[in-house]
Write a protein that holds these residues in place. Structure first.
Motif, PDB file in Angstrom:
ATOM      1  N   MET A   1       5.408 -10.922   8.177  1.00  0.00           N
ATOM      2  CA  MET A   1       5.183 -10.710   6.748  1.00  0.00           C
ATOM      3  C   MET A   1       4.612  -9.319   6.524  1.00  0.00           C
ATOM      4  O   MET A   1       3.677  -8.904   7.214  1.00  0.00           O
ATOM      5  CB  MET A   1       4.196 -11.755   6.220  1.00  0.00           C
ATOM      6  CG  MET A   1       3.855 -11.576   4.737  1.00  0.00           C
ATOM      7  SD  MET A   1       2.696 -12.808   4.110  1.00  0.00           S
ATOM      8  CE  MET A   1       1.208 -12.384   4.995  1.00  0.00           C
ATOM      9  N   HIS A   2       5.170  -8.585   5.577  1.00  0.00           N
ATOM     10  CA  HIS A   2       4.636  -7.287   5.199  1.00  0.00           C
ATOM     11  C   HIS A   2       3.495  -7.514   4.209  1.00  0.00           C
ATOM     12  O   HIS A   2       3.700  -7.990   3.092  1.00  0.00           O
ATOM     13  CB  HIS A   2       5.712  -6.419   4.557  1.00  0.00           C
ATOM     14  CG  HIS A   2       5.187  -5.100   4.084  1.00  0.00           C
ATOM     15  ND1 HIS A   2       4.633  -4.174   4.941  1.00  0.00           N
ATOM     16  CD2 HIS A   2       5.100  -4.567   2.834  1.00  0.00           C
ATOM     17  CE1 HIS A   2       4.242  -3.116   4.254  1.00  0.00           C
ATOM     18  NE2 HIS A   2       4.522  -3.336   2.966  1.00  0.00           N
ATOM     19  N   ILE A   3       2.296  -7.179   4.608  1.00  0.00           N
ATOM     20  CA  ILE A   3       1.115  -7.455   3.794  1.00  0.00           C
ATOM     21  C   ILE A   3       0.899  -6.306   2.817  1.00  0.00           C
ATOM     22  O   ILE A   3       0.866  -5.129   3.204  1.00  0.00           O
ATOM     23  CB  ILE A   3      -0.126  -7.637   4.691  1.00  0.00           C
ATOM     24  CG1 ILE A   3       0.069  -8.836   5.617  1.00  0.00           C
ATOM     25  CG2 ILE A   3      -1.377  -7.828   3.837  1.00  0.00           C
ATOM     26  CD1 ILE A   3      -0.999  -8.964   6.676  1.00  0.00           C
ATOM     27  N   GLN A   4       0.746  -6.648   1.561  1.00  0.00           N
ATOM     28  CA  GLN A   4       0.484  -5.666   0.517  1.00  0.00           C
ATOM     29  C   GLN A   4      -0.904  -5.822  -0.081  1.00  0.00           C
ATOM     30  O   GLN A   4      -1.502  -4.841  -0.528  1.00  0.00           O
ATOM     31  CB  GLN A   4       1.536  -5.785  -0.589  1.00  0.00           C
ATOM     32  CG  GLN A   4       2.959  -5.492  -0.107  1.00  0.00           C
ATOM     33  CD  GLN A   4       3.986  -5.780  -1.170  1.00  0.00           C
ATOM     34  OE1 GLN A   4       3.909  -6.791  -1.880  1.00  0.00           O
ATOM     35  NE2 GLN A   4       4.973  -4.903  -1.296  1.00  0.00           N
ATOM     36  N   LYS A   5      -1.414  -7.056  -0.118  1.00  0.00           N
ATOM     37  CA  LYS A   5      -2.754  -7.326  -0.649  1.00  0.00           C
ATOM     38  C   LYS A   5      -3.501  -8.231   0.327  1.00  0.00           C
ATOM     39  O   LYS A   5      -2.924  -9.179   0.858  1.00  0.00           O
ATOM     40  CB  LYS A   5      -2.672  -7.991  -2.022  1.00  0.00           C
ATOM     41  CG  LYS A   5      -2.062  -7.118  -3.104  1.00  0.00           C
ATOM     42  CD  LYS A   5      -1.898  -7.881  -4.410  1.00  0.00           C
ATOM     43  CE  LYS A   5      -3.218  -8.221  -5.050  1.00  0.00           C
ATOM     44  NZ  LYS A   5      -3.051  -8.828  -6.403  1.00  0.00           N
ATOM     45  N   LEU A   6      -4.782  -7.933   0.543  1.00  0.00           N
ATOM     46  CA  LEU A   6      -5.577  -8.676   1.514  1.00  0.00           C
ATOM     47  C   LEU A   6      -6.890  -9.124   0.887  1.00  0.00           C
ATOM     48  O   LEU A   6      -7.603  -8.326   0.268  1.00  0.00           O
ATOM     49  CB  LEU A   6      -5.867  -7.809   2.745  1.00  0.00           C
ATOM     50  CG  LEU A   6      -6.730  -8.438   3.848  1.00  0.00           C
ATOM     51  CD1 LEU A   6      -5.989  -9.593   4.506  1.00  0.00           C
ATOM     52  CD2 LEU A   6      -7.130  -7.384   4.871  1.00  0.00           C
ATOM     53  N   ALA A   7      -7.230 -10.394   1.075  1.00  0.00           N
ATOM     54  CA  ALA A   7      -8.514 -10.941   0.651  1.00  0.00           C
ATOM     55  C   ALA A   7      -9.337 -11.265   1.897  1.00  0.00           C
ATOM     56  O   ALA A   7      -8.856 -11.946   2.802  1.00  0.00           O
ATOM     57  CB  ALA A   7      -8.309 -12.202  -0.183  1.00  0.00           C
ATOM     58  N   LEU A 211      -3.453  -2.371   9.417  1.00  0.00           N
ATOM     59  CA  LEU A 211      -2.413  -3.060   8.649  1.00  0.00           C
ATOM     60  C   LEU A 211      -1.642  -2.124   7.730  1.00  0.00           C
ATOM     61  O   LEU A 211      -0.657  -2.537   7.115  1.00  0.00           O
ATOM     62  CB  LEU A 211      -3.047  -4.182   7.813  1.00  0.00           C
ATOM     63  CG  LEU A 211      -3.703  -5.323   8.606  1.00  0.00           C
ATOM     64  CD1 LEU A 211      -4.431  -6.269   7.652  1.00  0.00           C
ATOM     65  CD2 LEU A 211      -2.676  -6.089   9.427  1.00  0.00           C
ATOM     66  N   GLY A 212      -2.090  -0.876   7.612  1.00  0.00           N
ATOM     67  CA  GLY A 212      -1.408   0.076   6.750  1.00  0.00           C
ATOM     68  C   GLY A 212      -1.578  -0.214   5.272  1.00  0.00           C
ATOM     69  O   GLY A 212      -0.660   0.022   4.474  1.00  0.00           O
ATOM     70  N   LEU A 213      -2.770  -0.682   4.887  1.00  0.00           N
ATOM     71  CA  LEU A 213      -3.040  -1.047   3.499  1.00  0.00           C
ATOM     72  C   LEU A 213      -3.770   0.061   2.759  1.00  0.00           C
ATOM     73  O   LEU A 213      -4.320   0.980   3.367  1.00  0.00           O
ATOM     74  CB  LEU A 213      -3.884  -2.323   3.447  1.00  0.00           C
ATOM     75  CG  LEU A 213      -3.250  -3.608   3.961  1.00  0.00           C
ATOM     76  CD1 LEU A 213      -4.289  -4.720   4.027  1.00  0.00           C
ATOM     77  CD2 LEU A 213      -2.095  -4.020   3.073  1.00  0.00           C
TER      78      LEU A 213
END
Length: 277
Positions: A1-7, A211-213
């Motif tokens: 999964m390509h993560i765009q938002k992280l909590a 993660l490249g966020l």
């Protein structure tokens, strides 16, 4: 999964209620909150063994967790350590000698690559008798001679005491060790010690880069001093209502308490874009 938002959630008294549990109702809400490219993880003072049941309960296995107050970032699926920061022998042995000389009764736990080392200072009872694992109490002993203490690979030191003594214990340790160490109050009866520069916030910065966020797409939720370093890294900083006053004042948003499903409220609002990202 390509993560765009992280909590990212603290565990004790944030994600967990006062019974150290995630209720079935809260778990359902946490699992249901989602958006494209959306993921969750935990940042805790606990080690992976004591974090794992909760990330498994919630199915949060796709993102590394921050453990041991930021000294470790680890893959929850296989236990692989991705980032590790050990305590210097100078800080470790300085902590031991400070605790040895303190009038405040405390237990001291050294966490690292091997089994924890569990000590108490003179006259201290066991403050860990009620922990679910009896391993700690069975290995608790008075602080031994320095030569008997293993210093290699220790990543975090926890000080356990009576809640009314926590602030005083933290102050004594900080005065003795800072600026060489990062000393934080992690719960009502816990003080954690790491090397200077080691914190949940520093580990979160590492994880964001890994993660490249963008920091603007990260939410950090916490309740106490140990969580504040994350507020300087994640653009969306959230305190639960039971957080201490300073932590609430530093957070951009405040949600209901840990006993009122505050973590679920935060996640739902973040997933829905109500926090501005």
């Amino acid at each position: 999964m390509h993560i765009q938002k992280l909590a990212v959630f603290d565990l004790d008294r944030t994600l967990l209620d006062d019974r150290s549990a995630i209720s079935d109702e809260t778990a359902v809400r946490l699992r249901a909150a989602s958006a494209p490219g959306f993921a969750c993880t935990v940042a805790s003072g606990r080690d992976l063994e004591r974090i794992a049941p909760y990330v498994q309960q919630l199915g949060w296995l796709s993102v590394p967790v921050i453990a041991e107050q930021g000294a470790v970032v680890v893959d929850p699926q296989n236990g692989l350590i991705l980032m590790e920061r050990a305590i210097s022998p100078e800080v470790l042995l300085g902590s031991v000698e400070t605790v040895r000389s303190m009038d405040i009764p405390v237990n001291m736990i050294l966490y690292g690559r091997g089994d924890p080392q569990v000590f108490r200072n003179a006259g201290a009872p066991s403050f860990i008798d009620e922990w679910k694992s009896s391993w700690y109490t069975s290995h608790l002993r008075y602080i031994p001679a320095t030569r008997e203490i293993a210093t290699d690979g220790v990543r975090k030191i926890s000080i356990v005491c009576l809640p009314e003594n926590t602030d005083a214990a933290r102050q004594l340790i900080a005065e003795s060790l800072e600026p060489r160490a990062n000393v934080v109050k992690a719960d009502r009866n816990f003080v954690n010690i790491m090397d200077a520069g080691v914190s949940k916030g520093a580990a979160l910065r590492w994880l964001i880069d890994y993660l490249g966020l963008e920091s603007s797409h990260v939410m950090a939720v916490g309740d106490c001093e140990a969580d504040r370093s994350m507020f300087g890294v994640a653009l969306v900083s959230v305190a639960v209502a039971n957080a201490d006053e300073q932590t609430r004042s530093l957070a951009r948003f405040v949600v209901p308490s840990n006993n009122e499903q505050g973590a679920a409220v935060a996640l739902e609002r973040f997933a829905a874009g109500e926090f501005g990202v």
